[in-house]
Design a protein around this motif. Structure first.
Motif, PDB file in Angstrom:
ATOM      1  N   GLU B 141       0.808  -1.224   0.000  1.00 37.75           N
ATOM      2  CA  GLU B 141       0.000   0.000   0.000  1.00 37.75           C
ATOM      3  C   GLU B 141       0.843   1.277   0.000  1.00 37.75           C
ATOM      4  O   GLU B 141       0.629   2.156  -0.817  1.00 37.75           O
ATOM      5  N   ALA B 142       1.797   1.359   0.933  1.00 40.86           N
ATOM      6  CA  ALA B 142       2.605   2.572   1.048  1.00 40.86           C
ATOM      7  C   ALA B 142       3.449   2.785  -0.194  1.00 40.86           C
ATOM      8  O   ALA B 142       3.914   3.879  -0.480  1.00 40.86           O
ATOM      9  N   LEU B 143       3.674   1.706  -0.947  1.00 35.50           N
ATOM     10  CA  LEU B 143       4.467   1.798  -2.171  1.00 35.50           C
ATOM     11  C   LEU B 143       3.572   1.989  -3.399  1.00 35.50           C
ATOM     12  O   LEU B 143       3.964   1.696  -4.520  1.00 35.50           O
ATOM     13  N   ASN B 144       2.351   2.479  -3.139  1.00 36.71           N
ATOM     14  CA  ASN B 144       1.443   2.811  -4.239  1.00 36.71           C
ATOM     15  C   ASN B 144       0.996   1.563  -5.014  1.00 36.71           C
ATOM     16  O   ASN B 144       0.778   1.619  -6.212  1.00 36.71           O
ATOM     17  N   ILE B 145       0.928   0.429  -4.296  1.00 33.40           N
ATOM     18  CA  ILE B 145       0.390  -0.775  -4.941  1.00 33.40           C
ATOM     19  C   ILE B 145      -0.914  -1.131  -4.224  1.00 33.40           C
ATOM     20  O   ILE B 145      -0.908  -1.829  -3.215  1.00 33.40           O
ATOM     21  N   PRO B 146      -2.039  -0.592  -4.708  1.00 31.58           N
ATOM     22  CA  PRO B 146      -3.305  -0.850  -4.018  1.00 31.58           C
ATOM     23  C   PRO B 146      -3.732  -2.306  -4.166  1.00 31.58           C
ATOM     24  O   PRO B 146      -3.180  -3.050  -4.973  1.00 31.58           O
ATOM     25  N   LYS B 147      -4.693  -2.703  -3.360  1.00 25.58           N
ATOM     26  CA  LYS B 147      -5.234  -4.068  -3.451  1.00 25.58           C
ATOM     27  C   LYS B 147      -5.802  -4.286  -4.844  1.00 25.58           C
ATOM     28  O   LYS B 147      -6.291  -3.371  -5.482  1.00 25.58           O
ATOM     29  N   ASP B 148      -5.744  -5.509  -5.320  1.00 19.46           N
ATOM     30  CA  ASP B 148      -6.276  -5.882  -6.629  1.00 19.46           C
ATOM     31  C   ASP B 148      -5.575  -5.203  -7.789  1.00 19.46           C
ATOM     32  O   ASP B 148      -6.096  -5.147  -8.894  1.00 19.46           O
ATOM     33  N   HIS B 149      -4.382  -4.675  -7.539  1.00 16.88           N
ATOM     34  CA  HIS B 149      -3.646  -4.081  -8.658  1.00 16.88           C
ATOM     35  C   HIS B 149      -2.898  -5.183  -9.401  1.00 16.88           C
ATOM     36  O   HIS B 149      -2.324  -6.065  -8.783  1.00 16.88           O
ATOM     37  N   PRO B 150      -2.925  -5.138 -10.747  1.00 18.80           N
ATOM     38  CA  PRO B 150      -2.228  -6.194 -11.504  1.00 18.80           C
ATOM     39  C   PRO B 150      -0.746  -6.320 -11.136  1.00 18.80           C
ATOM     40  O   PRO B 150      -0.165  -7.379 -11.298  1.00 18.80           O
ATOM     41  N   ALA B 151      -0.164  -5.233 -10.625  1.00 14.77           N
ATOM     42  CA  ALA B 151       1.252  -5.281 -10.253  1.00 14.77           C
ATOM     43  C   ALA B 151       1.495  -6.332  -9.173  1.00 14.77           C
ATOM     44  O   ALA B 151       2.602  -6.826  -9.013  1.00 14.77           O
ATOM     45  N   ARG B 152       0.438  -6.692  -8.429  1.00 11.32           N
ATOM     46  CA  ARG B 152       0.619  -7.709  -7.390  1.00 11.32           C
ATOM     47  C   ARG B 152       0.751  -9.104  -7.987  1.00 11.32           C
ATOM     48  O   ARG B 152       1.206 -10.019  -7.330  1.00 11.32           O
ATOM     49  N   ASP B 153       0.292  -9.240  -9.243  1.00 11.92           N
ATOM     50  CA  ASP B 153       0.345 -10.549  -9.895  1.00 11.92           C
ATOM     51  C   ASP B 153       1.741 -11.126  -9.955  1.00 11.92           C
ATOM     52  O   ASP B 153       1.932 -12.318  -9.799  1.00 11.92           O
ATOM     53  N   THR B 154       2.699 -10.256 -10.218  1.00 10.32           N
ATOM     54  CA  THR B 154       4.057 -10.727 -10.414  1.00 10.32           C
ATOM     55  C   THR B 154       4.760 -11.007  -9.092  1.00 10.32           C
ATOM     56  O   THR B 154       5.879 -11.443  -9.064  1.00 10.32           O
ATOM     57  N   GLN B 155       4.106 -10.695  -8.008  1.00 10.48           N
ATOM     58  CA  GLN B 155       4.760 -10.875  -6.718  1.00 10.48           C
ATOM     59  C   GLN B 155       3.921 -11.777  -5.834  1.00 10.48           C
ATOM     60  O   GLN B 155       3.262 -11.324  -4.908  1.00 10.48           O
ATOM     61  N   ASP B 156       3.901 -13.061  -6.146  1.00  8.74           N
ATOM     62  CA  ASP B 156       3.136 -14.004  -5.348  1.00  8.74           C
ATOM     63  C   ASP B 156       3.676 -14.026  -3.924  1.00  8.74           C
ATOM     64  O   ASP B 156       4.854 -14.228  -3.706  1.00  8.74           O
ATOM     65  N   THR B 157       2.776 -13.813  -2.999  1.00  7.70           N
ATOM     66  CA  THR B 157       3.186 -13.507  -1.635  1.00  7.70           C
ATOM     67  C   THR B 157       2.951 -14.670  -0.678  1.00  7.70           C
ATOM     68  O   THR B 157       1.939 -15.346  -0.761  1.00  7.70           O
ATOM     69  N   PHE B 158       3.881 -14.869   0.232  1.00  7.58           N
ATOM     70  CA  PHE B 158       3.690 -15.802   1.337  1.00  7.58           C
ATOM     71  C   PHE B 158       3.005 -15.053   2.473  1.00  7.58           C
ATOM     72  O   PHE B 158       3.504 -14.011   2.922  1.00  7.58           O
ATOM     73  N   TYR B 159       1.888 -15.574   2.935  1.00  2.00           N
ATOM     74  CA  TYR B 159       1.229 -14.963   4.086  1.00  2.00           C
ATOM     75  C   TYR B 159       1.457 -15.836   5.308  1.00  2.00           C
ATOM     76  O   TYR B 159       1.593 -17.053   5.191  1.00  2.00           O
ATOM     77  N   LEU B 160       1.511 -15.201   6.477  1.00  3.23           N
ATOM     78  CA  LEU B 160       1.738 -15.956   7.709  1.00  3.23           C
ATOM     79  C   LEU B 160       0.404 -16.290   8.349  1.00  3.23           C
ATOM     80  O   LEU B 160      -0.515 -15.462   8.362  1.00  3.23           O
ATOM     81  N   GLU B 161       0.339 -17.499   8.877  1.00  2.00           N
ATOM     82  CA  GLU B 161      -0.905 -17.958   9.455  1.00  2.00           C
ATOM     83  C   GLU B 161      -1.201 -17.191  10.737  1.00  2.00           C
ATOM     84  O   GLU B 161      -0.282 -16.873  11.503  1.00  2.00           O
ATOM     85  N   GLY B 162      -2.446 -16.897  10.963  1.00  6.02           N
ATOM     86  CA  GLY B 162      -2.865 -16.297  12.218  1.00  6.02           C
ATOM     87  C   GLY B 162      -2.546 -14.824  12.360  1.00  6.02           C
ATOM     88  O   GLY B 162      -2.580 -14.281  13.457  1.00  6.02           O
ATOM     89  N   SER B 163      -2.187 -14.159  11.259  1.00  6.06           N
ATOM     90  CA  SER B 163      -1.954 -12.713  11.349  1.00  6.06           C
ATOM     91  C   SER B 163      -2.128 -12.121   9.965  1.00  6.06           C
ATOM     92  O   SER B 163      -2.322 -12.833   8.989  1.00  6.06           O
ATOM     93  N   GLN B 164      -2.058 -10.807   9.888  1.00  2.56           N
ATOM     94  CA  GLN B 164      -2.156 -10.133   8.592  1.00  2.56           C
ATOM     95  C   GLN B 164      -0.767  -9.993   7.963  1.00  2.56           C
ATOM     96  O   GLN B 164      -0.627  -9.391   6.919  1.00  2.56           O
ATOM     97  N   ASN B 165       0.240 -10.564   8.636  1.00  4.93           N
ATOM     98  CA  ASN B 165       1.601 -10.340   8.168  1.00  4.93           C
ATOM     99  C   ASN B 165       1.968 -11.201   6.967  1.00  4.93           C
ATOM    100  O   ASN B 165       1.355 -12.220   6.701  1.00  4.93           O
ATOM    101  N   LEU B 166       3.000 -10.753   6.287  1.00  6.04           N
ATOM    102  CA  LEU B 166       3.468 -11.460   5.099  1.00  6.04           C
ATOM    103  C   LEU B 166       4.984 -11.407   5.064  1.00  6.04           C
ATOM    104  O   LEU B 166       5.615 -10.670   5.822  1.00  6.04           O
ATOM    105  N   LEU B 167       5.572 -12.209   4.181  1.00  2.70           N
ATOM    106  CA  LEU B 167       7.021 -12.132   3.974  1.00  2.70           C
ATOM    107  C   LEU B 167       7.252 -11.155   2.835  1.00  2.70           C
ATOM    108  O   LEU B 167       6.618 -11.280   1.778  1.00  2.70           O
ATOM    109  N   ARG B 168       8.138 -10.206   3.045  1.00  5.02           N
ATOM    110  CA  ARG B 168       8.294  -9.160   2.023  1.00  5.02           C
ATOM    111  C   ARG B 168       8.670  -9.788   0.675  1.00  5.02           C
ATOM    112  O   ARG B 168       9.448 -10.740   0.607  1.00  5.02           O
ATOM    113  N   THR B 169       8.074  -9.229  -0.379  1.00  3.52           N
ATOM    114  CA  THR B 169       8.315  -9.754  -1.718  1.00  3.52           C
ATOM    115  C   THR B 169       9.430  -8.984  -2.412  1.00  3.52           C
ATOM    116  O   THR B 169       9.868  -9.346  -3.484  1.00  3.52           O
ATOM    117  N   HIS B 170       9.855  -7.897  -1.792  1.00  2.00           N
ATOM    118  CA  HIS B 170      10.954  -7.094  -2.319  1.00  2.00           C
ATOM    119  C   HIS B 170      11.547  -6.297  -1.165  1.00  2.00           C
ATOM    120  O   HIS B 170      10.955  -6.234  -0.091  1.00  2.00           O
TER     121      HIS B 170
END
Lengths: 787, 339
Positions: B141-170
């Motif tokens: 979000e802070a990097l101007n990549i809103p939800k559902d933006h196609p730019a997220r397609d190229t960065q398949d993300t690992f999400y952590l169970e039990g939280s909203q956290n993720l492993l950074r993709t860059h």
């Protein structure tokens, strides 16, 4: 997307070869390569097969006499379709075909061949071909092949995610237009007469900002004309029939996807744009059935869904040979919704690909008229009723561009006239100008341009990044972030020391499998919610898992000793930490010829490891008893590593059950590198004066109870040393036990060093101190001297 | 009273042919307590004062001469003997005889990171670290990549169970953290590990490394971005390497560019590694997007800046001719020892 070079040339007049065009587009930000076609050969001429005989030594080969109008060539040919009388492309000796394939004189099964009759595949004209290429019978002989072929070159373009507007020939033409400052000649689009009628009911306005529906009567469904079929197929789209082909053709031309329905299959008077019902099913053109969810958009009649909006049409209302009346849709759907639908259905189509990237409110109408023109022209039919439903009249976007801001961002001045020109050729109207500010009106197909900076990018892009000067001046410096520095410096120094001692650095993945962790008595704190494989199940809580994997791997390759370390993040219940893991196994030294028969092999055990740990750790670190050892350690063979009095790590021998596969003990140390991140002023390291006077050595052999840990003896010596007396140092040089001493006794031999800063010590002074130590040993620990 | 010269000559002659063991004997014969020259001194008492003076001086001179000769002879012989001894002490220098001290090796990834960051440090950059567990805000979000933006397609993300956290993709979230903690001017590089939820093969890895760069100030321009990164590429790959800046798109920079270098494998002729294009894509960069400045409350009218990011493994592979990324994570000791 595939782009036809010839089609593009129809839209805009330019002098670039396909290669030059590809480079130009790449430097405009549209990565372009040549997909197929174009001349990729030299030395290929047209020739006639005058005779065909069977090859005497091979069933499947033919022996051909080929004539180029003046001369005959003997050619061996393997294609089944070669016949006398054909005009064929002949690659002569010295010709070069795609892939740098040079034709040389050769003998095939004993018969020499003076060249090769080529297939379209061999010429790089098609991806595959069945047999040789046969040319039109009226083509003259002995001509260069490239002069008689009317081949198109197909370019493969790859757009960045923000440039959906480039997904058409018109879109690419706009880029070239701006770069070369040349106008585009689009085919004229005429509006025909119609009756305005309510035939569309948009129920989900937020997902569909415009819907143009047209009822066209009395069309003749037939194959599309050859020129249209060729263009579609060259661009990778299968030809179906004239109606479907026209919608696809317009999509490739203008960039707007459309859909045609068979009106006779629509029940009721109206087409409805609504959200799908949960679990609503639809059979589609790809011969599949999809189950929809209630946030997807469908195009429906009063009974059923006819299409998944913007993604794929249903098979029920598809155009067939018997179709007479059609309903033509040209709409604008909300990109995010189409993207979600496409993702959930795992279905990406030419249509969804474009809608996801945003389509133009304005082009939707232009495309609709263009399709109607083509349908009337190529399939007959007449427009009867039409409705244009638009939930909002898309307001024009106006952006102010300050000329001086261009320089502030790019670092060089672009002439104001040049700026205006670039923008105009891109279709951006400059409506007025006030004091070096340009007022730009953004066309609806450029949904990527939202603010001033986006216009500056257009200027940089079209003017060319090569025109931006190189400037490398160091103007600014960031204040040090001291905390991270401590850790980074500690890790760098520790790594260098370990490397100096013969350790190799490993780099492992940050993930682990639970079953591997279980074997190491390790617990994970972070589980991946969406792993693609078991290997990515959890985040590593320790570097041990990876290093043990490496030990197993290397042992499997025949390695008998290993000194490895790794630095990296580990993840425990308190968060992520930078850690250093050190693993030691097997021989400390490799065998040496000089030690043959004189020395027993040295194998890593706790004491060796302890020596290394004590040596590699910088100031501030100490080794102490391990009060709460990690479960993977042998509880009797482990110690803790302290930094300024706080636990910063552990080391020791791994439990035998963990290392059952290995003959020797495995030693592991793990240090939390974040522990050095203590925010305290740097301690000055004062120089210690070295006494010029000689040291006096005294050896001492003592006997003590085995139950007394050596640590206690060490403590007494260190206390005396600390008190500032003449005892300066000591070392342990022998450890000894036998039955004479008794089963419960052990003997140590110590060497003590006495020294005075200002004078040479005499015997009496040393003896007095020496005796005081012995007395203290006796009194505190019941230690006796060994006789 | 005999003359001193013949005795001295006789002693010097003997010395000339003497071996190391004879020297002391000769010295005692002439200069010892009962030596020939010492004896002559004893006889001086029988002479007149004038004669004593003259003859005494002569004897002393002779003594000094002989002593010097003895010392020189000793030195000469010792030196000769040492040379002879050393000649016979020749050792076999074959490495097979050498002590097998095993050298340690830095991992090629660490080595490449250090090589790259060192260049930036010499260009006045600071080095910082970032977090690997991130939130959607910092990573997207802070990097101007809103939800559902196609730019997220190229960065398949690992999400952590039990939280909203993720492993950074860059490594780009580090830009936001740094700007939140620091006021401009900023000039920093951030090396680190990033994660993409994709299957591992020769050119993909779920774990890999990037180096992020961020420069923010009052008059930072695209021209400086070009200058600095050109300098970096030339230091890393040599002055001769051809490079090009090509327009591209990243949500968090505008204008954006990609930098290609002439393929180091084929020299630009086209090969498998460069997919026949003759160019290798090595980094992405651009001017910091005003929306990014907005998310950290920077005034984008006052400040401008540039950012860049590059994959460490790509550089390591190009520079060392490694064709399979998995080799980097296998930790085969026979491979580790090559770098």
């Amino acid at each position: 997307m595939k782009i036809s070079y010839n089609w593009l040339k129809e839209l805009i007049d330019f002098d670039l070869s396909p290669e030059e065009l590809a480079t130009t587009l790449t430097f405009l930000g549209v990565e372009t390569s040549i997909a197929s076609g174009g001349m990729k050969w030299t030395g290929v001429i047209t020739a006639k097969v005058t005779e065909k005989q069977k090859h005497p030594n091979a069933d499947k080969l033919s022996l051909c006499r080929v004539n180029d109008g003046t001369k005959d060539y003997e050619i061996v040919c393997g294609a089944a379709n070669v016949e006398a009388g054909q005009i064929v492309p002949l690659a002569l000796i010295g010709a070069v075909l795609p892939g740098n394939f040079e034709i040389k004189p050769t003998k095939i099964r004993g018969i020499s061949s003076e060249g090769m009759i080529c297939s379209e595949q061999e010429l790089g004209l098609k991806d595959s071909s069945d047999g040789i290429m046969v040319l039109n019978p009226d083509i003259p002989l002995g001509k260069k092949l490239e002069d008689v072929l009317d081949t198109d070159t197909i370019l493969e373009i790859e757009i960045t995610s923000n440039r959906g507007d480039c997904l058409s020939h018109w879109g690419i033409a706009r880029e070239i237009s701006a770069k070369l400052e040349k106008v585009i000649n689009l085919p004229t689009v005429k509006e025909s007469k119609f009756t305005e009628k309510n035939i569309v009911d948009v129920q989900a306005e937020e997902l569909c900002s415009r819907y143009i529906g047209c009822n066209i009567k009395d069309v003749k469904v037939a194959p599309a004309p050859k020129w249209m079929k060729d263009r579609l197929e060259n661009c990778g789209i299968k030809s179906i029939n004239n109606i479907v082909d026209i919608t696809n053709y317009v999509m490739l031309e203008l960039g707007h996807p459309m859909h045609a329905f068979d009106s006779s299959k629509v029940s009721g008077e109206k087409i409805i744009v609504r959200k799908a019902f949960d679990k609503e099913q639809i059979s589609t053109l790809d011969n599949k059935t999809y189950e929809l969810t209630d946030n997807m958009l469908v195009i429906a009649d009063k009974e059923k869904a006819l299409a998944v909006a913007g993604v794929i049409g249903g098979s029920f209302s598809a155009i067939s040979d018997s179709t007479k009346d059609i309903f033509l849709e040209s709409a604008v759907f909300e990109p995010g919704n189409i993207r979600k639908t496409s993702k959930i259905l795992n279905l990406s189509t030419d249509s969804s690909y474009r809608f996801e990237r945003g389509t133009s409110w304005k082009v939707a109408e232009k495309a609709s008229w263009r399709a109607i023109n083509l349908i009337t022209e190529l399939a007959g039919g007449r427009l009867e009723t039409r409705e244009d439903v638009n939930s909002k009249d898309n307001e024009k976007l106006i952006i102010q561009l300050r000329v001086e801001r261009v320089k502030k961002i790019l670092g060089y001045s672009v002439d104001e006239k040049k700026i205006a020109n670039i923008l105009r050729f891109l279709g951006i109207e400059i409506s007025s100008k006030v004091q070096n500010v340009l007022i730009a009106e953004i066309p609806s197909w450029r949904n990527d341009i939202k603010q001033e900076i986006d216009l500056i990018e257009e200027i940089a892009r079209i003017d060319g990044y090569d025109n931006i000067p190189l400037l490398a001046e160091n103007k600014v410096v960031l204040a040090d972030k001291q905390q991270d520095k401590n850790t980074a410096e500690f890790i760098n120094a520790l790594s260098d020391t370990l490397i100096g001692l013969g350790f190799c650095e490993a780099v492992n993945y940050s993930f682990a499998e639970i079953k591997d962790l279980d074997k190491l008595y390790l617990k994970h704190s972070y589980k991946i919610a969406n792993p693609i494989s078991k290997e990515n199940e959890v985040l590593r809580p320790s570097l041990l898992a990876g290093l043990m994997k490496n030990l197993h791997f290397n042992a499997g390759q025949g390695t008998t000793d290993l000194k490895l370390f790794e630095t990296g993040k580990i993840f425990d219940e308190t968060g992520e930490h930078k850690a250093v893991g050190i693993l030691m196994y097997g021989s400390v030294w490799q065998n040496w010829w000089r030690w043959e028969g004189t020395k027993t092999e040295t194998i890593f055990d706790f004491n060796f490891a302890s020596g290394i740990i004590n040596a590699v750790l910088p100031k501030g670190f100490t080794v102490d008893n391990n009060k709460s050892p990690e479960k993977y350690y042998h509880p009797g063979k482990t110690a803790s590593i302290m930094y300024r009095g706080k636990v910063a790590g552990q080391f020791g021998v791994l439990r035998p059950d963990i290392t059952a596969d290995f003959t020797n003990e495995v030693i592991y140390a793990e240090i939390n590198a974040d522990a050095v991140n203590i925010d305290s002023p740097a301690k000055l390291n004062f120089y210690k004066h070295i006494s010029k006077f000689p040291a006096v050595k005294r050896d001492l052999s003592i006997v003590c109870d085995k139950k007394v840990p050596f640590e206690k003896i060490e403590k007494i010596i260190k206390q005396i040393m600390k008190s500032g007396g003449i005892l300066k140092d000591f070392n342990l040089f022998s450890v000894y036990e036998n039955e004479k001493l008794g089963d419960d006794k052990i003997s140590y031999s110590l060497r003590l060093y006495y020294k005075h800063d200002d004078k040479t010590l005499n015997d009496a002074e040393v003896s007095a101190d020496f005796k005081a130590l012995i007395d203290k040993f006796e009194k505190d620990l019941a230690i006796t001297l060994r006789s | 009273m005999s003359k001193i010269e013949p005795i001295l000559d006789e002693a010097l002659l003997k010395l000339q042919n003497a071996g190391l063991n004879d020297i002391e004997t000769i010295r005692i014969e002439y200069l010892g307590k009962k030596g020939k020259i010492t004896e002559m001194l004893k006889n001086l008492s029988e002479l007149s004062i004038e004669e004593k003076k003259q003859f005494g001086a002569e004897i002393n001179t002779a003594k000094t001469k002989l002593n010097e000769a003895v010392e020189n002879k000793k030195k000469e012989i010792t030196a000769r003997l040492l040379e002879e001894k050393m000649k016979n002490e020749k050792i076999d220098i074959s490495p097979a005889f050498a002590f097998p001290f095993s050298k340690g090796h830095k991992h090629i990834i660490t080595k490449t990171i250090r090589e790259m960051t060192d260049i930036f440090v010499s260009l006045g950059f600071d080095v910082a670290e970032g977090k690997e567990i991130e939130t959607d805000w910092y990573n997207f979000e802070a990097l101007n990549i809103p939800k559902d933006h196609p730019a997220r397609d190229t960065q398949d993300t690992f999400y952590l169970e039990g939280s909203q956290n993720l492993l950074r993709t860059h490594t780009s979230p580090a830009q936001i953290h740094i700007m939140e903690q620091t006021k401009p001017p900023i000039r920093v590089v951030v090396p680190g590990r990033v994660y993409r939820n994709e299957a591992t093969d020769a050119t993909h890895s779920a774990t890999f490394h990037q180096i992020e760069g961020l420069v923010v100030g009052e008059d930072i321009t695209f021209a400086e971005l070009k200058g600095t990164l050109s300098l970096f590429i030339h230091r890393l790959f040599g002055q001769e390497i051809d490079l090009r800046f090509r327009p591209s798109h990243f949500q968090f920079t505008e204008p954006s560019a990609e930098v290609d270098i002439k393929c180091v494998i084929c020299g630009g002729k086209g090969c498998r590694v460069c997919k026949q294009s003759g160019w290798l894509e090595v980094l992405g960069c651009g001017m910091v997007h005003p929306n990014v400045f907005k998310s950290v409350n920077y005034d984008s009218e006052k400040y401008t800046g540039y950012a860049f990011g590059m994959g460490v493994e790509r550089f390591a592979m190009f520079k060392n001719g490694i064709d399979d990324m998995r080799v980097l994570y296998e930790n085969d000791i026979r491979v580790l020892k090559q770098f």
